[in-house]
Scaffold this motif. Structure first.
Motif, PDB file in Angstrom:
ATOM      1  N   THR A   5      -8.473   3.758   4.768  1.00 50.97           N
ATOM      2  CA  THR A   5      -8.382   4.088   3.356  1.00 50.97           C
ATOM      3  C   THR A   5      -9.631   4.787   2.834  1.00 50.97           C
ATOM      4  O   THR A   5     -10.741   4.561   3.332  1.00 50.97           O
ATOM      5  N   ARG A   6      -9.422   5.623   1.815  1.00 46.11           N
ATOM      6  CA  ARG A   6     -10.556   6.237   1.117  1.00 46.11           C
ATOM      7  C   ARG A   6     -11.266   5.218   0.239  1.00 46.11           C
ATOM      8  O   ARG A   6     -12.450   5.356  -0.041  1.00 46.11           O
ATOM      9  N   VAL A  13      -8.362   0.918  10.540  1.00 43.41           N
ATOM     10  CA  VAL A  13      -9.387  -0.077  10.231  1.00 43.41           C
ATOM     11  C   VAL A  13      -9.055  -0.834   8.958  1.00 43.41           C
ATOM     12  O   VAL A  13      -9.190  -2.058   8.886  1.00 43.41           O
ATOM     13  N   GLU A  14      -8.603  -0.104   7.945  1.00 42.08           N
ATOM     14  CA  GLU A  14      -8.312  -0.714   6.645  1.00 42.08           C
ATOM     15  C   GLU A  14      -7.378   0.213   5.889  1.00 42.08           C
ATOM     16  O   GLU A  14      -7.623   1.419   5.822  1.00 42.08           O
ATOM     17  N   SER A  15      -6.291  -0.335   5.335  1.00 40.09           N
ATOM     18  CA  SER A  15      -5.332   0.514   4.645  1.00 40.09           C
ATOM     19  C   SER A  15      -4.459  -0.291   3.692  1.00 40.09           C
ATOM     20  O   SER A  15      -4.012  -1.388   4.048  1.00 40.09           O
ATOM     21  N   ALA A  55      -4.540  -2.096  14.910  1.00 34.26           N
ATOM     22  CA  ALA A  55      -4.909  -2.337  13.519  1.00 34.26           C
ATOM     23  C   ALA A  55      -5.792  -3.572  13.420  1.00 34.26           C
ATOM     24  O   ALA A  55      -5.648  -4.520  14.188  1.00 34.26           O
ATOM     25  N   VAL A  56      -6.706  -3.520  12.455  1.00 38.38           N
ATOM     26  CA  VAL A  56      -7.605  -4.640  12.191  1.00 38.38           C
ATOM     27  C   VAL A  56      -6.967  -5.517  11.120  1.00 38.38           C
ATOM     28  O   VAL A  56      -6.639  -5.029  10.037  1.00 38.38           O
ATOM     29  N   PRO A  57      -6.762  -6.795  11.376  1.00 43.95           N
ATOM     30  CA  PRO A  57      -6.151  -7.659  10.363  1.00 43.95           C
ATOM     31  C   PRO A  57      -7.115  -7.925   9.209  1.00 43.95           C
ATOM     32  O   PRO A  57      -8.334  -7.852   9.364  1.00 43.95           O
ATOM     33  N   GLY A  58      -6.546  -8.244   8.061  1.00 40.70           N
ATOM     34  CA  GLY A  58      -7.350  -8.582   6.895  1.00 40.70           C
ATOM     35  C   GLY A  58      -6.758  -9.754   6.150  1.00 40.70           C
ATOM     36  O   GLY A  58      -5.708 -10.287   6.530  1.00 40.70           O
ATOM     37  N   SER A  94      -5.862  -4.356   2.874  1.00 38.40           N
ATOM     38  CA  SER A  94      -5.450  -4.748   4.228  1.00 38.40           C
ATOM     39  C   SER A  94      -3.942  -4.874   4.366  1.00 38.40           C
ATOM     40  O   SER A  94      -3.446  -5.164   5.457  1.00 38.40           O
ATOM     41  N   PHE A  95      -3.207  -4.658   3.285  1.00 32.68           N
ATOM     42  CA  PHE A  95      -1.752  -4.791   3.334  1.00 32.68           C
ATOM     43  C   PHE A  95      -1.144  -3.906   4.420  1.00 32.68           C
ATOM     44  O   PHE A  95      -0.241  -4.323   5.145  1.00 32.68           O
ATOM     45  N   GLY A  96      -1.609  -2.663   4.507  1.00 38.60           N
ATOM     46  CA  GLY A  96      -1.038  -1.720   5.470  1.00 38.60           C
ATOM     47  C   GLY A  96      -1.277  -2.150   6.898  1.00 38.60           C
ATOM     48  O   GLY A  96      -0.375  -2.106   7.743  1.00 38.60           O
ATOM     49  N   CYS A  97      -2.500  -2.583   7.209  1.00 37.65           N
ATOM     50  CA  CYS A  97      -2.815  -3.053   8.560  1.00 37.65           C
ATOM     51  C   CYS A  97      -2.003  -4.281   8.917  1.00 37.65           C
ATOM     52  O   CYS A  97      -1.433  -4.380  10.017  1.00 37.65           O
ATOM     53  N   ASN A  98      -1.944  -5.226   7.993  1.00 37.87           N
ATOM     54  CA  ASN A  98      -1.186  -6.450   8.269  1.00 37.87           C
ATOM     55  C   ASN A  98       0.294  -6.157   8.480  1.00 37.87           C
ATOM     56  O   ASN A  98       0.959  -6.785   9.307  1.00 37.87           O
TER      57      ASN A  98
END
Length: 368
Positions: free
Chosen positions: A119-120, A231-233, A255-258, A265-269
């Motif tokens: 993410t930006r 990494v984060e999204s 993907a890195v969990p959050g 972190s919704f997108g990664c999860n």
């Protein structure tokens, strides 16, 4: 370096990347395409008569010659898909760009590539994770180049971390070189080039710039690397399009969990939950997913059976079912052991945590 014919081929109106890839598959080179007869071109059955006319009359050669002069003036190297420096994995996709315009070291395109995006609206957690993964990756793999999109947020954090730890890094941009988009990242782009990396684009100087090239850029990010790490999204982040493209190319998506409550972190999860991405917690996870060599010259490779966690009796019995290197499904394990799916899920999770097995697509498992 790309020839006049290579660049001229990309300038033909209405002939897109897939059409060019199809012609190259048939004729092997741009030179042979332009040497083909009208009948040879027409027999392909997919070319519009106007495109055949442009090829036969070589209508784009003057523009291609101007492009070469432009590249020389701005120290840009055009690399064709038939060149040795062209990314080998990108060439395997169906819509690869025939010519990449490169500022910096073209040879870095031949390394092992790992795409890292996000993410930006980067959080401190995302920045910390990006830096940690890249710093540890330097320890595990010396032949890696980090690829990202030179955008705000996670992309730039990955480029900066790669520079800090001496890893070459490649920025794939959706703008005409030598201009850098966003302009605020011109300085870091220069640092990337000075430290053995590169900035690349598929856009020639005569491209009419607009915002529609970012999605096309993402296919390069996804296609040139063996794996893509998100990494984060957020749930609708642009980096997810890169992940889905990588999945469509049968590349490894990670993907890195959050935290469940963290919007970034919704997108990664979601990728992990929907089995579109493998969950990673370390650089070692990345190297293992990509099946890169984990051993270092000064350190003997540990025996494959060595485990960092002692197994329970039930886990050891289940692990014994993996007596070959072939993947095994949960159904096959149930038939072999007589255990229920619920029992197997608990035991398989324990074996995964111990590093003994790994889950792969199709709800199957392999022994490590």
């Amino acid at each position: 370096m790309a020839s006049v014919e290579d660049i001229a081929l990309t300038l033909i109106p209405r002939l897109g990347p897939k059409g060019i890839a199809h012609l190259l598959d048939l004729f092997c080179s741009a030179e042979k395409i332009f040497s083909a007869t009208s009948d040879e071109l027409a027999r392909q059955g997919t070319l519009h008569p106007d495109i055949i006319e442009h090829i036969r009359r070589k209508t784009t050669f003057q523009a291609a010659e101007r492009e070469i002069k432009y590249c020389r003036h701005h120290t840009i190297t055009p690399v064709a898909s038939t060149d040795e420096n062209y990314p080998a994995l990108l060439r395997e996709t169906l819509d690869y760009p025939h010519v990449l315009y490169v500022m910096g070291n073209p040879e870095v395109l031949r390394k092992n590539h790992l795409t890292m995006v996000g993410t930006r609206r980067m959080t401190p957690y995302g920045q910390q994770i990006a830096e940690k993964l890249i710093s540890d990756l330097e320890t595990h793999s010396s032949e890696t180049a980090i690829v990202s999109g030179l955008a705000f947020g996670i992309d730039t954090a990955c480029h900066r971390a790669a520079l800090a730890y001496g890893i070459p890094t490649i920025g794939v941009v959706a703008s005409v070189l030598p201009e850098i988009t966003p302009a605020q990242h011109t300085a870091i782009a220069r640092d990337m080039i000075e430290h053995g990396g590169a900035i690349i684009s598929e856009l020639h100087s005569q491209t009419k710039q607009n915002g529609r090239y970012y999605l096309a850029r993402n296919r390069i990010l996804a296609g040139m690397s063996a794996g893509t790490v998100v990494v984060e999204s957020p749930v609708n982040g642009g980096s997810l399009s890169t992940a889905l493209m990588a999945d469509s190319y049968n590349r490894t998506v990670m993907a890195v969990p959050g935290r469940l409550t963290d919007n970034m972190s919704f997108g990664c999860n979601a990728l992990i939950r929907n089995r579109k991405a493998q969950m990673i917690l370390s650089a070692e996870d990345i190297v293992r997913e990509l099946m890169w060599d984990l051993s270092r010259p000064e350190e003997p490779t540990k025996p494959q059976s060595a485990l960092s966690v002692e197994l329970s009796r039930d886990e050891a019995e289940l692990l014994a079912c993996f007596h070959t290197g072939d993947p095994i499904s949960v159904e096959e394990l149930g038939n072999a052991t007589g255990r229920s799916v619920q029992e197997l899920s608990v035991l398989l999770f324990g074996l995964e945590m111990s590093g003994a097995i790994r889950q792969i697509p199709g709800n199957r498992y392999i022994r490590l």
